[in-house]
Design a protein around this motif. Structure first.
Motif, mmCIF file in Angstrom:
data_model
loop_
_atom_site.group_PDB
_atom_site.id
_atom_site.type_symbol
_atom_site.label_atom_id
_atom_site.label_comp_id
_atom_site.label_asym_id
_atom_site.label_seq_id
_atom_site.Cartn_x
_atom_site.Cartn_y
_atom_site.Cartn_z
ATOM 1 N N ALA A 52 0.839 -1.206 0.000
ATOM 2 C CA ALA A 52 0.000 0.000 0.000
ATOM 3 C C ALA A 52 0.872 1.253 0.000
ATOM 4 O O ALA A 52 0.563 2.234 -0.695
ATOM 5 N N ALA A 53 1.953 1.258 0.760
ATOM 6 C CA ALA A 53 2.865 2.408 0.785
ATOM 7 C C ALA A 53 3.506 2.597 -0.586
ATOM 8 O O ALA A 53 3.661 3.725 -1.066
ATOM 9 N N TYR A 54 3.854 1.501 -1.245
ATOM 10 C CA TYR A 54 4.454 1.604 -2.582
ATOM 11 C C TYR A 54 3.431 2.115 -3.593
ATOM 12 O O TYR A 54 3.780 2.869 -4.513
ATOM 13 N N ALA A 55 2.179 1.729 -3.436
ATOM 14 C CA ALA A 55 1.121 2.240 -4.311
ATOM 15 C C ALA A 55 0.999 3.760 -4.153
ATOM 16 O O ALA A 55 0.823 4.482 -5.144
ATOM 17 N N THR A 56 1.128 4.257 -2.926
ATOM 18 C CA THR A 56 1.111 5.706 -2.694
ATOM 19 C C THR A 56 2.305 6.355 -3.376
ATOM 20 O O THR A 56 2.168 7.380 -4.062
ATOM 21 N N TYR A 57 3.482 5.774 -3.209
ATOM 22 C CA TYR A 57 4.688 6.274 -3.894
ATOM 23 C C TYR A 57 4.459 6.314 -5.402
ATOM 24 O O TYR A 57 4.743 7.328 -6.050
ATOM 25 N N SER A 58 3.923 5.247 -5.960
ATOM 26 C CA SER A 58 3.701 5.171 -7.413
ATOM 27 C C SER A 58 2.772 6.281 -7.895
ATOM 28 O O SER A 58 3.039 6.919 -8.925
ATOM 29 N N ARG A 59 1.687 6.513 -7.171
ATOM 30 C CA ARG A 59 0.746 7.584 -7.550
ATOM 31 C C ARG A 59 1.423 8.956 -7.493
ATOM 32 O O ARG A 59 1.239 9.787 -8.376
ATOM 33 N N GLU A 60 2.197 9.188 -6.434
ATOM 34 C CA GLU A 60 2.821 10.504 -6.255
ATOM 35 C C GLU A 60 4.004 10.730 -7.192
ATOM 36 O O GLU A 60 4.294 11.867 -7.562
ATOM 37 N N VAL A 61 4.674 9.669 -7.587
ATOM 38 C CA VAL A 61 5.833 9.837 -8.464
ATOM 39 C C VAL A 61 5.417 9.916 -9.939
ATOM 40 O O VAL A 61 6.168 10.452 -10.767
ATOM 41 N N ALA A 62 4.233 9.452 -10.284
ATOM 42 C CA ALA A 62 3.803 9.407 -11.690
ATOM 43 C C ALA A 62 3.925 10.751 -12.413
ATOM 44 O O ALA A 62 4.505 10.809 -13.505
ATOM 45 N N PRO A 63 3.422 11.860 -11.860
ATOM 46 C CA PRO A 63 3.565 13.130 -12.591
ATOM 47 C C PRO A 63 5.014 13.614 -12.677
ATOM 48 O O PRO A 63 5.411 14.237 -13.659
ATOM 49 N N ILE A 64 5.807 13.304 -11.668
ATOM 50 C CA ILE A 64 7.227 13.675 -11.684
ATOM 51 C C ILE A 64 7.933 12.895 -12.784
ATOM 52 O O ILE A 64 8.707 13.449 -13.575
ATOM 53 N N LEU A 65 7.660 11.620 -12.855
ATOM 54 C CA LEU A 65 8.224 10.744 -13.878
ATOM 55 C C LEU A 65 7.843 11.241 -15.263
ATOM 56 O O LEU A 65 8.701 11.356 -16.153
ATOM 57 N N MET A 107 15.751 13.413 -12.238
ATOM 58 C CA MET A 107 14.526 13.146 -11.498
ATOM 59 C C MET A 107 14.828 12.715 -10.067
ATOM 60 O O MET A 107 14.308 13.297 -9.121
ATOM 61 N N VAL A 108 15.669 11.685 -9.902
ATOM 62 C CA VAL A 108 15.864 11.115 -8.562
ATOM 63 C C VAL A 108 16.629 12.036 -7.624
ATOM 64 O O VAL A 108 16.582 11.842 -6.407
ATOM 65 N N THR A 109 17.310 13.041 -8.156
ATOM 66 C CA THR A 109 18.019 13.979 -7.292
ATOM 67 C C THR A 109 17.223 15.256 -7.049
ATOM 68 O O THR A 109 17.670 16.112 -6.283
ATOM 69 N N SER A 110 16.052 15.381 -7.668
ATOM 70 C CA SER A 110 15.243 16.591 -7.490
ATOM 71 C C SER A 110 14.591 16.605 -6.108
ATOM 72 O O SER A 110 14.263 15.566 -5.537
ATOM 73 N N ALA A 111 14.376 17.790 -5.587
ATOM 74 C CA ALA A 111 13.699 17.947 -4.288
ATOM 75 C C ALA A 111 12.280 17.398 -4.367
ATOM 76 O O ALA A 111 11.785 16.798 -3.406
ATOM 77 N N GLU A 112 11.619 17.598 -5.493
ATOM 78 C CA GLU A 112 10.252 17.114 -5.684
ATOM 79 C C GLU A 112 10.191 15.586 -5.541
ATOM 80 O O GLU A 112 9.326 15.044 -4.855
ATOM 81 N N VAL A 116 8.790 12.481 -2.106
ATOM 82 C CA VAL A 116 7.891 11.316 -2.160
ATOM 83 C C VAL A 116 8.597 10.002 -1.810
ATOM 84 O O VAL A 116 7.940 8.978 -1.641
ATOM 85 N N THR A 117 9.915 10.041 -1.670
ATOM 86 C CA THR A 117 10.637 8.797 -1.373
ATOM 87 C C THR A 117 10.342 8.250 0.020
ATOM 88 O O THR A 117 10.660 7.093 0.299
ATOM 89 N N ILE A 118 9.711 9.046 0.875
ATOM 90 C CA ILE A 118 9.326 8.544 2.194
ATOM 91 C C ILE A 118 8.462 7.285 2.042
ATOM 92 O O ILE A 118 8.591 6.331 2.803
ATOM 93 N N HIS A 119 7.603 7.271 1.026
ATOM 94 C CA HIS A 119 6.717 6.125 0.809
ATOM 95 C C HIS A 119 7.494 4.921 0.268
ATOM 96 O O HIS A 119 7.243 3.791 0.671
ATOM 97 N N ARG A 120 8.453 5.169 -0.603
ATOM 98 C CA ARG A 120 9.273 4.076 -1.158
ATOM 99 C C ARG A 120 10.103 3.431 -0.050
ATOM 100 O O ARG A 120 10.158 2.217 0.071
ATOM 101 N N ARG A 121 10.760 4.265 0.755
ATOM 102 C CA ARG A 121 11.573 3.747 1.869
ATOM 103 C C ARG A 121 10.736 2.948 2.857
ATOM 104 O O ARG A 121 11.161 1.918 3.343
#
Length: 139
Positions: A52-65, A107-112, A116-121
């Motif tokens: 579930a936490a990864y699903a939240t990460y996926s939703r939040e990272v989608a627009p950044i990606l 992307m992975v070094t951006s503040a944005e 959202v990496t809190i959910h991935r971790r």
């Protein structure tokens, strides 16, 4: 098997040095979820599964990606590791394309993204992230 989730400074340098610039890449993600997500303590936060936490990460990272030109291209649940060391198992496999290694690193070094990496971790017990060069001439 050594468990890893986050990249080190050495990982960033190695990726930039080993992957050709200005060519499309596909990142192979091997994901092992925690039974219960390991968020930092926060009053009122409900307990959720790693999935579930990864699903939240996926939703939040989608627009950044998407803004970096990336997109998920394939996702599957792992059923069995046919050839793998004993004890090495994964829950999901994910392929994500990027226009270049520079786009991925930006992307992975951006503040944005970092926000959202809190959910991935919290979600992952173990992970692998492997850069591939699809349909590239060998040599």
């Amino acid at each position: 098997m050594q468990k890893t989730v986050d990249p080190s400074g050495h990982d960033f340098k190695r990726l930039a040095a080993e992957v050709p610039q200005d060519v499309p890449i596909v990142m192979l993600n091997l994901l092992k979820f925690r039974a219960v997500a390991a968020y930092p303590p926060e009053p009122g936060r409900a307990e959720v599964s790693g999935r579930a936490a990864y699903a939240t990460y996926s939703r939040e990272v989608a627009p950044i990606l998407q803004r970096r030109g990336g997109r998920p291209i394939w996702h599957a649940e792992v059923r069995s590791a046919f050839i793998a060391p004993e004890g090495e198992d994964w829950d999901e496999v994910l392929l994500v394309s990027y226009p270049s290694v520079q786009a991925f690193l930006a992307m992975v070094t951006s503040a944005e993204y970092q926000a959202v990496t809190i959910h991935r971790r919290a979600a992952l017990e173990n992970a692998r992230l492997i850069a591939t060069l699809p349909d590239q001439p060998k040599g």
